[in-house]
Design an enzyme around this catalytic site. Structure first.
Site, mmCIF file in Angstrom:
data_model
loop_
_atom_site.group_PDB
_atom_site.id
_atom_site.type_symbol
_atom_site.label_atom_id
_atom_site.label_comp_id
_atom_site.label_asym_id
_atom_site.label_seq_id
_atom_site.Cartn_x
_atom_site.Cartn_y
_atom_site.Cartn_z
ATOM 1 N N PRO A 91 67.368 26.050 37.307
ATOM 2 C CA PRO A 91 66.187 26.149 36.445
ATOM 3 C C PRO A 91 66.234 27.417 35.586
ATOM 4 C CG PRO A 91 65.545 25.573 38.668
ATOM 5 C CD PRO A 91 67.016 25.867 38.708
ATOM 6 N N GLU A 92 65.798 27.275 34.344
ATOM 7 C CA GLU A 92 65.792 28.393 33.420
ATOM 8 C C GLU A 92 64.342 28.710 33.053
ATOM 9 O OE1 GLU A 92 68.685 27.523 30.348
ATOM 10 O OE2 GLU A 92 69.947 26.495 31.789
ATOM 11 N N LYS A 104 63.119 34.537 36.853
ATOM 12 C CA LYS A 104 63.082 33.238 37.528
ATOM 13 C C LYS A 104 62.300 33.278 38.836
ATOM 14 C CE LYS A 104 67.287 31.660 35.350
ATOM 15 N NZ LYS A 104 68.667 31.190 35.511
ATOM 16 N N ARG A 155 81.245 28.364 32.891
ATOM 17 C CA ARG A 155 80.134 27.451 32.627
ATOM 18 C C ARG A 155 80.471 26.505 31.486
ATOM 19 N NH1 ARG A 155 75.364 29.063 34.888
ATOM 20 N NH2 ARG A 155 74.872 26.864 34.607
#
Ligand SMILES: [Zn+2]
Length: 283
Positions: A2-3, A54, A272
Site C-alpha cells: 500500500p502507498e 504509511k 522493482r
C-alpha cells in the site's frame, strides 16, 4: 505494498468508522504482530486517526495510541453500526473475518469489531503513549510527503542533490514519503521522464512537470480509494479501484496511449518492476 493513496483511504475510513467507539477487549492471535500491552487501550475511546507516512495512528482519549503499519498484506476491516450499508466482503479478505489470517480483533462497544488480517504477517500493531508518537524513530526519519511539506522547492532540492535514478529517489521513503511503485511509474510516464534518468540531471521544467504529475496521480489514486492490486482492501471490506485506471503501471506489451508509436516496456530498477514508453520517455 500500500502507498499513500491506500493508507490515506484507510485512515479516512478508520476515522469515519471508529471515532466515538470504545475498545472493550482485544484478542491477540499472533503476539509477534501486536507489540505492547493491550490492557492500556481497554476502555479507551477513539478520538482521531492520523497518518505518518504509511503508519496509521488511532488516538484514544486515555492518552494511548495504536500504531499500525500494514506492510505488504495487512488489512483492517470494520464491522459495526457506523457502516451504514455493509457491502459484500471483498474476496481479497482471505479466509474471511474472523479467519485463519485474523491476527488481532478489537471488540468495540455497540457491537462493533475491528479485524486485523495479514497473510504474510509482516505488518505490525504497536501501543504507545500518544505524546511519544511523533518522536518515534521511523516518524522522525520520514521525509516530507506530497500534500505535507513536499513543496516544489523542497522536491527540486532533493533531486538536485541525488545522482541515483529518479525512480529510485521517488520511492525512497527517507527522501520523500508516500510515493511507491505504482504511482512512481505513472508520474514518470505522465511527465515524460525516463525512470533511469539520474535525479540531478532533470531540468527545472521537467522537475516541475514531475512534481505536478506526482500530485495528480496520487489524487487519482485517492479518488479511486487506492489500488487493490494484491491484497489491499479498505476498512469497509471493499477494494480500491485505481488498478483499473493506471496510466502505465502493468501495461507492458500494450501500445503507449499517448504517442501510439511504441509499446510499453517492463524493466527492473532497484529490483522493482518499472514500466515506461521508450518513445516518449527518452533518457
Ligand atoms: Zn509513448
Amino acid at each position: 505494498m500500500p502507498e499513500l493513496p491506500e493508507v490515506e483511504t484507510m485512515r479516512l475510513q478508520l476515522k469515519k468508522y471508529l471515532t466515538g467507539h470504545k475498545i472493550l477487549s482485544v484478542i491477540v492471535n499472533n503476539r509477534k504482530t501486536f507489540q505492547g500491552d493491550e490492557g492500556k487501550i481497554i476502555g479507551g475511546k477513539v478520538v482521531d486517526v492520523r497518518r505518518f507516512g504509511k503508519v496509521s495512528v488511532i488516538d484514544l482519549d486515555n492518552n494511548y495510541s495504536i500504531l499500525t503499519h500494514v506492510k505488504l498484506t495487512g488489512q483492517y476491516i470494520y464491522r459495526g453500526p457506523n457502516l451504514k450499508t455493509p457491502g459484500k466482503l471483498s474476496s481479497k479478505v482471505a479466509g474471511g473475518i474472523p479467519g485463519p489470517h485474523t491476527l488481532v480483533i478489537f471488540n468495540l462497544d455497540h457491537h462493533g469489531k475491528l479485524y486485523y488480517n495479514d497473510i504474510r504477517r509482516f505488518g505490525w500493531i504497536r501501543i504507545e503513549k500518544t505524546p511519544d508518537v511523533e518522536s518515534e524513530k521511523f516518524i522522525v526519519k520520514l521525509g516530507p510527503e506530497p500534500f505535507k511539506g513536499l513543496t516544489l522547492q523542497v522536491f527540486g532540492d532533493i533531486l538536485s542533490k541525488t545522482s541515483r535514478a529518479i525512480k529510485v529517489v521517488l520511492m525512497d521513503q527517507e527522501k520523500m514519503g508516500g510515493v511507491g511503485n505504482i504511482y512512481a511509474n505513472d508520474a514518470l510516464w505522465l511527465s515524460e521522464i525516463n525512470p533511469k534518468t539520474l535525479a540531478k540531471n532533470i531540468g527545472s521544467n521537467s522537475v516541475k512537470k514531475l512534481y505536478e504529475a506526482i500530485l495528480s496521480v496520487l489524487e487519482e489514486g485517492m479518488k479511486y480509494g487506492g489500488a487493490s492490486e494484491l491484497t489491499f482492501v479498505t476498512p469497509d471490506g471493499a477494494e480500491g479501484q485505481y488498478q483499473d485506471h493506471t496510466l502505465v503501471y502493468g501495461h507492458d506489451g500494450e501500445p503507449c496511449e499517448r504517442c501510439h508509436k511504441a509499446v510499453i516496456q517492463k524493466i527492473f530498477i532497484g529490483g522493482r518492476g518499472t514500466y515506461f514508453c521508450p518513445n516518449c520517455q527518452k533518457l
